[in-house]
Write a protein that holds these residues in place. Structure first.
Motif, PDB file in Angstrom:
ATOM      1  N   ARG A 282       0.821  -1.199   0.000  1.00  0.00           N
ATOM      2  CA  ARG A 282       0.000   0.000   0.000  1.00  0.00           C
ATOM      3  C   ARG A 282       0.866   1.265   0.000  1.00  0.00           C
ATOM      4  O   ARG A 282       0.533   2.249  -0.678  1.00  0.00           O
ATOM      5  CB  ARG A 282      -0.930  -0.006   1.228  1.00  0.00           C
ATOM      6  N   ILE A 283       1.965   1.245   0.750  1.00  0.00           N
ATOM      7  CA  ILE A 283       2.877   2.383   0.731  1.00  0.00           C
ATOM      8  C   ILE A 283       3.463   2.571  -0.656  1.00  0.00           C
ATOM      9  O   ILE A 283       3.490   3.683  -1.207  1.00  0.00           O
ATOM     10  CB  ILE A 283       4.009   2.184   1.770  1.00  0.00           C
ATOM     11  N   THR A 284       3.911   1.479  -1.236  1.00  0.00           N
ATOM     12  CA  THR A 284       4.563   1.536  -2.557  1.00  0.00           C
ATOM     13  C   THR A 284       3.616   2.024  -3.640  1.00  0.00           C
ATOM     14  O   THR A 284       3.994   2.840  -4.490  1.00  0.00           O
ATOM     15  CB  THR A 284       5.105   0.149  -2.922  1.00  0.00           C
ATOM     16  N   ASN A 285       2.371   1.562  -3.575  1.00  0.00           N
ATOM     17  CA  ASN A 285       1.394   1.907  -4.616  1.00  0.00           C
ATOM     18  C   ASN A 285       0.534   3.112  -4.246  1.00  0.00           C
ATOM     19  O   ASN A 285      -0.277   3.569  -5.059  1.00  0.00           O
ATOM     20  CB  ASN A 285       0.501   0.702  -4.911  1.00  0.00           C
ATOM     21  N   GLY A 286       0.671   3.581  -2.996  1.00  0.00           N
ATOM     22  CA  GLY A 286      -0.103   4.729  -2.571  1.00  0.00           C
ATOM     23  C   GLY A 286      -1.592   4.458  -2.489  1.00  0.00           C
ATOM     24  O   GLY A 286      -2.400   5.319  -2.848  1.00  0.00           O
ATOM     25  N   THR A 287      -1.952   3.271  -1.979  1.00  0.00           N
ATOM     26  CA  THR A 287      -3.375   2.914  -1.914  1.00  0.00           C
ATOM     27  C   THR A 287      -3.806   2.541  -0.498  1.00  0.00           C
ATOM     28  O   THR A 287      -2.999   2.198   0.323  1.00  0.00           O
ATOM     29  CB  THR A 287      -3.662   1.729  -2.841  1.00  0.00           C
TER      30      THR A 287
END
Length: 273
Positions: free
Chosen positions: A268-273
């Protein structure tokens, strides 16, 4: 009241050896061994039929922070004074590596990162009343520093950060809050630091699950933050009085806006979701 802040690391560790450590090991054997009938089911597994509504928390990278409580030697290293009672839980959840994965992902994405450490200075040993764990922590010299205005003896002491985290914490960008003294962040400047960075979402990890981590979660929720707890980036003591991790996990599920695994949080951090 005992003031053991000048004792050696070995003598401090010895304070938690013996019957308490043996009880902790026995408790872990019951709860984590796949061979015993009492451990046929994973006590930490997600409920097959949850009754509570699912999370709908979505990250906004511009207003999220990673907050790590007590990423310190006394909690997370075999050299720490609490290893005899928390070590099995730390190893079971791979907590040390999971916290590092969160640091790495957060730094790569450029989000706000804060650590909330626990320190005791000599004057703190003059408190006239204490709870059970406060008494124990002061007795064994946990998180002790020689003073608020000196770092003498701090490097590689039990109060110091885990060596593998220092590259992330000491990069000149990570917020290191003033110390919290009991469990929650009411006694430090974490909320001020987050507000000044326009943060209102928190990904929460660190030690220890049913103490500082849970207390930080509660206070952040009360302060209006949206909080996701990373369940395998924390751990807790296992004592005859109970499994601290299981107690915390129950409350994480009841109260947090989301409860994620490290892998889910990193994605989620990596994809911003």
């Amino acid at each position: 009241m005992c003031n053991n802040h000048e004792k050696s690391p070995i003598s401090r560790r010895d304070a938690l050896r013996g019957s308490v450590a043996a009880a902790a090991v026995a408790a872990v054997a019951v709860s984590t061994s796949g061979t015993e009938a009492a451990a046929a089911e994973n006590p930490y597994a997600d409920p097959a039929k949850p009754a509570l509504p699912p999370s709908n928390m979505k990250l906004d990278i511009k207003r999220v922070a990673l907050v790590v409580t007590d990423p310190q030697i006394d909690f997370l290293s075999p050299d720490g004074v609490t290893w005899g009672v928390v070590g099995a839980s730390v190893e079971h959840h791979d907590t040390v590596n999971n916290i590092e994965k969160l640091f790495k992902a957060a730094k790569a994405k450029g989000i706000t990162v804060a650590v909330s450490p626990h320190y005791y200075y000599p004057t703190d040993h003059g408190w006239r009343f204490e709870g059970a764990l406060e008494k124990l922590m002061h007795k064994i010299g946990m998180f002790d520093r020689k003073g608020a205005l000196t770092t003498e003896g701090f490097e590689n002491s039990g109060a110091d950060f885990m060596p593998q985290y220092k590259t992330y914490i000491n990069d000149g960008k990570t917020i290191v809050t003033s110390p919290h003294k009991l469990y929650g962040n009411e006694s430090n400047d974490l909320v001020l630091q987050l507000r000044k960075n326009k943060v209102d979402q928190v990904i929460l990890a660190g030690m220890s699950a049913n103490l500082c981590t849970e207390s930080h979660m509660r206070e952040l929720l009360e302060q209006g933050f949206e909080v996701a707890v990373v369940k395998d980036a924390t751990a807790a003591a296992m004592l005859p009085e109970g499994d601290g991790y299981l107690a915390a996990l129950t409350n994480f599920r009841y109260m947090a806006n989301a409860v994620w695994s490290t892998n889910e949080a990193v994605e989620r951090i990596t994809n911003g979701t």
